[in-house]
Write an enzyme that holds these catalytic residues in place. Structure first.
Site, mmCIF file in Angstrom:
data_model
loop_
_atom_site.group_PDB
_atom_site.id
_atom_site.type_symbol
_atom_site.label_atom_id
_atom_site.label_comp_id
_atom_site.label_asym_id
_atom_site.label_seq_id
_atom_site.Cartn_x
_atom_site.Cartn_y
_atom_site.Cartn_z
ATOM 1 N N GLY A 108 48.770 2.161 46.835
ATOM 2 C CA GLY A 108 47.354 2.390 46.528
ATOM 3 C C GLY A 108 46.866 1.650 45.303
ATOM 4 O O GLY A 108 47.276 0.528 45.001
ATOM 5 N N TYR A 142 40.604 19.940 42.262
ATOM 6 C CA TYR A 142 40.731 18.518 41.915
ATOM 7 C C TYR A 142 39.740 18.153 40.803
ATOM 8 O O TYR A 142 40.094 17.499 39.814
ATOM 9 C CB TYR A 142 40.479 17.682 43.170
ATOM 10 C CG TYR A 142 40.603 16.185 42.972
ATOM 11 C CD1 TYR A 142 41.809 15.604 42.608
ATOM 12 C CD2 TYR A 142 39.496 15.356 43.169
ATOM 13 C CE1 TYR A 142 41.912 14.225 42.433
ATOM 14 C CE2 TYR A 142 39.595 13.978 43.007
ATOM 15 C CZ TYR A 142 40.802 13.419 42.634
ATOM 16 O OH TYR A 142 40.902 12.069 42.459
ATOM 17 N N PRO A 197 36.426 6.482 39.200
ATOM 18 C CA PRO A 197 36.140 5.689 40.401
ATOM 19 C C PRO A 197 35.422 6.508 41.466
ATOM 20 O O PRO A 197 35.530 7.738 41.503
ATOM 21 C CB PRO A 197 37.526 5.262 40.918
ATOM 22 C CG PRO A 197 38.490 5.603 39.844
ATOM 23 C CD PRO A 197 37.869 6.725 39.064
#
Lengths: 103, 232
Positions: B14, B143, B173
């Site tokens: 990733g 999260y 991001p």
């Protein structure tokens, strides 16, 4: 705690590290020649908080490099007057010896 | 000139891998880590097996950097895990897992990296948050909590490390097409992207562009910031 690490060697290592940091200008020893009983941190301490951080980190590295002891000396009691393992050279040595894996 | 030494956590795949490969191409020595072995290699890349959520693993990782290179210039604290689920269906164990990797893992990596960086009076640390924090993204309570904590951590560490010449900044991001969002339904990603000023998925290059800026020696006056992408 019983350990196989000689605490005297750790005291010597800390004194040596402290002296080196003084010579490098990282900490200001104010003319004090460090010994086992030197007050490191607290009301009578030689070091400010940045100096303490520098010493603890340098001692961690020296323990790994010179004695093969890999320990983290981070401790929540850093700012405690009575219980801080960073009060004196010998209390820091005792603390490091206690953390070192036995055998 | 000596090659810079750059540590990228979560570099097996990733975004982490893309960042690691970018800095290898730029001539850096790169050390990376993940819980599983990497299936890629490079002559200046060293992969260490480490779970950033395990303090001793991070100690070993930085010990490896110190013994191999004797210095560290950059840390990209990228390793992270995600989970998308309604909070009423989220077990506490999931929350603990997210906090352990994303918060504790980032904290310990920054702490150990700073120990090494301070010796040379220079360091650049980049942490990873997410646009899900300012968007208050539903379905990602745990999260978002963990990544909001990363921003707080970044802001305080920036002040604590400034005296050592170390900057600490976060990047937030947008979703980037990696495994991290592979399990998220397409409609949820579409809804999220629609809330951005620039409504498209991010790319690794979008993130790397900001990492590049933050790692530059000239960016020493930029610290404690979180830069969100996509116009969020």
């Amino acid at each position: 705690m019983e350990t196989t690490v000689d605490e005297t060697r750790i005291v010597e290592l800390i004194v040596r590290t402290l002296r080196a940091l003084g010579e490098e200008g990282v900490v200001d020893l104010d003319g004090v020649e460090p010994t086992a009983t030197t007050d490191l941190f607290g009301a009578e301490g030689l070091l400010d908080s940045i100096g303490l951080v520098s010493l603890v980190v340098a001692v961690e590295e020296a323990l790994d490099d010179e004695l093969g002891i890999r320990v983290g000396l981070a401790d929540d009691r850093a700012l405690s007057q009575r219980h801080s393992p960073y009060r004196t050279v010998s209390s820091l040595a005792g603390y490091a010896a206690g953390l070192a894996p036995a055998g | 000139m000596e090659r810079p030494v750059t540590l990228v956590t979560g570099s097996r795949k990733g975004l982490g891998r893309a960042v690691a490969e970018h800095y290898l191409a730029a001539g850096h020595h790169v050390v990376g880590c993940s819980r599983k072995p990497a299936d890629w290699e490079h002559e200046r890349y060293r992969h260490v097996l480490a779970d950033v959520g395990v303090e001793a693993d991070v100690g070993n990782l930085l010990g490896e950097v110190r013994r191999t290179h004797g210095r560290l210039d950059h840390l990209v604290a990228n390793a992270g895990v995600a989970s998308m689920n309604h909070s009423l269906l989220t077990p506490a164990a999931t929350v603990e897992r997210l906090l352990q990797t994303n918060v504790v893992g980032t904290f310990v990596a920054c702490r150990e990296a700073a120990k090494l960086m301070r010796k040379r009076g220079f360091g650049r640390i980049v942490t990873m948050s997410t646009v899900a924090v300012p968007l208050r993204l539903e379905g990602e309570a745990a999260y978002v909590a963990s990544k909001a904590a990363v921003v707080g951590l970044t802001q305080v560490l920036a002040r604590e490390f400034a005296g050592f010449g170390i900057t600490v900044n976060a990047i937030g991001p947008t979703p980037v097409a990696t495994d991290l969002i592979a399990g998220v339904p397409a409609e949820a990603i579409d809804r999220l992207v629609a809330r951005q000023a620039v409504p498209r998925l991010g790319t690794a290059a979008d993130v790397i562009n900001v990492v590049d800026f933050l790692l530059r020696p000239e960016s020493g006056f930029v610290t404690g910031q979180c830069i969100y992408l996509g116009g969020v």
